[in-house]
Design a protein around this motif. Sequence first.
Motif, PDB file in Angstrom:
ATOM      1  N   ALA A  57       0.836  -1.203   0.000  1.00  0.00           N
ATOM      2  CA  ALA A  57       0.000   0.000   0.000  1.00  0.00           C
ATOM      3  C   ALA A  57       0.869   1.251   0.000  1.00  0.00           C
ATOM      4  O   ALA A  57       0.559   2.232  -0.683  1.00  0.00           O
ATOM      5  N   GLY A  58       1.953   1.201   0.760  1.00  0.00           N
ATOM      6  CA  GLY A  58       2.872   2.342   0.771  1.00  0.00           C
ATOM      7  C   GLY A  58       3.512   2.572  -0.587  1.00  0.00           C
ATOM      8  O   GLY A  58       3.646   3.711  -1.038  1.00  0.00           O
ATOM      9  N   LEU A  59       3.899   1.494  -1.247  1.00  0.00           N
ATOM     10  CA  LEU A  59       4.478   1.621  -2.588  1.00  0.00           C
ATOM     11  C   LEU A  59       3.450   2.157  -3.577  1.00  0.00           C
ATOM     12  O   LEU A  59       3.754   3.031  -4.396  1.00  0.00           O
ATOM     13  N   GLY A  62       2.846   5.771  -2.961  1.00  0.00           N
ATOM     14  CA  GLY A  62       4.036   6.617  -3.011  1.00  0.00           C
ATOM     15  C   GLY A  62       4.335   7.229  -1.649  1.00  0.00           C
ATOM     16  O   GLY A  62       4.923   8.308  -1.560  1.00  0.00           O
ATOM     17  N   ASP A  63       3.946   6.552  -0.599  1.00  0.00           N
ATOM     18  CA  ASP A  63       4.094   7.042   0.773  1.00  0.00           C
ATOM     19  C   ASP A  63       5.342   6.400   1.392  1.00  0.00           C
ATOM     20  O   ASP A  63       5.331   5.248   1.816  1.00  0.00           O
ATOM     21  N   ASP A  64       6.432   7.169   1.424  1.00  0.00           N
ATOM     22  CA  ASP A  64       7.702   6.647   1.925  1.00  0.00           C
ATOM     23  C   ASP A  64       7.626   6.202   3.386  1.00  0.00           C
ATOM     24  O   ASP A  64       8.246   5.216   3.769  1.00  0.00           O
ATOM     25  N   VAL A  65       6.863   6.929   4.193  1.00  0.00           N
ATOM     26  CA  VAL A  65       6.728   6.556   5.607  1.00  0.00           C
ATOM     27  C   VAL A  65       6.033   5.201   5.726  1.00  0.00           C
ATOM     28  O   VAL A  65       6.469   4.330   6.482  1.00  0.00           O
ATOM     29  N   GLY A  70       5.994  -0.617   6.663  1.00  0.00           N
ATOM     30  CA  GLY A  70       5.738  -1.958   6.165  1.00  0.00           C
ATOM     31  C   GLY A  70       6.995  -2.808   6.138  1.00  0.00           C
ATOM     32  O   GLY A  70       6.968  -3.990   6.500  1.00  0.00           O
ATOM     33  N   ALA A  71       8.100  -2.201   5.728  1.00  0.00           N
ATOM     34  CA  ALA A  71       9.374  -2.930   5.701  1.00  0.00           C
ATOM     35  C   ALA A  71       9.809  -3.311   7.116  1.00  0.00           C
ATOM     36  O   ALA A  71      10.287  -4.427   7.346  1.00  0.00           O
ATOM     37  N   HIS A  72       9.626  -2.397   8.065  1.00  0.00           N
ATOM     38  CA  HIS A  72       9.976  -2.699   9.460  1.00  0.00           C
ATOM     39  C   HIS A  72       9.092  -3.807  10.023  1.00  0.00           C
ATOM     40  O   HIS A  72       9.577  -4.701  10.725  1.00  0.00           O
ATOM     41  N   LEU A  73       7.794  -3.748   9.731  1.00  0.00           N
ATOM     42  CA  LEU A  73       6.881  -4.795  10.175  1.00  0.00           C
ATOM     43  C   LEU A  73       7.301  -6.147   9.599  1.00  0.00           C
ATOM     44  O   LEU A  73       7.378  -7.144  10.324  1.00  0.00           O
ATOM     45  N   TYR A  74       7.556  -6.164   8.310  1.00  0.00           N
ATOM     46  CA  TYR A  74       7.930  -7.403   7.644  1.00  0.00           C
ATOM     47  C   TYR A  74       9.223  -7.969   8.227  1.00  0.00           C
ATOM     48  O   TYR A  74       9.312  -9.149   8.546  1.00  0.00           O
ATOM     49  N   ALA A  75      10.213  -7.097   8.408  1.00  0.00           N
ATOM     50  CA  ALA A  75      11.501  -7.543   8.967  1.00  0.00           C
ATOM     51  C   ALA A  75      11.334  -8.064  10.390  1.00  0.00           C
ATOM     52  O   ALA A  75      11.948  -9.066  10.764  1.00  0.00           O
ATOM     53  N   SER A  76      10.498  -7.424  11.173  1.00  0.00           N
ATOM     54  CA  SER A  76      10.308  -7.880  12.555  1.00  0.00           C
ATOM     55  C   SER A  76       9.648  -9.249  12.593  1.00  0.00           C
ATOM     56  O   SER A  76      10.001 -10.086  13.428  1.00  0.00           O
ATOM     57  N   VAL A  77       8.720  -9.509  11.687  1.00  0.00           N
ATOM     58  CA  VAL A  77       8.089 -10.829  11.634  1.00  0.00           C
ATOM     59  C   VAL A  77       9.096 -11.888  11.202  1.00  0.00           C
ATOM     60  O   VAL A  77       9.173 -12.969  11.784  1.00  0.00           O
TER      61      VAL A  77
END
Length: 81
Positions: A57-59, A62-65, A70-77
Amino acid sequence: MDTELSLPETPLSDADLAVARTLRHHQDDAAVKALKTASEASDQPPLMLGTAAVLAAGLWRGDDVMVRRGAHLYASVVLAT
């Protein structure tokens, strides 16, 4: 290992503790290990899908935040499993 869990006293938590105490003696059995693995595996796909959805959804927006979140969530999982 004789660790007691601290849960609120309700009929459901009492039943949960009774099952845990009973099965604790079988924790090294192949069947119990297989059930544990299957249970853990079934929890991961929905969580991974949710984190990937935030990233996508961020991609799309175009929402960098949101992409970073999302990347942080994915990495934490990924790191937690």
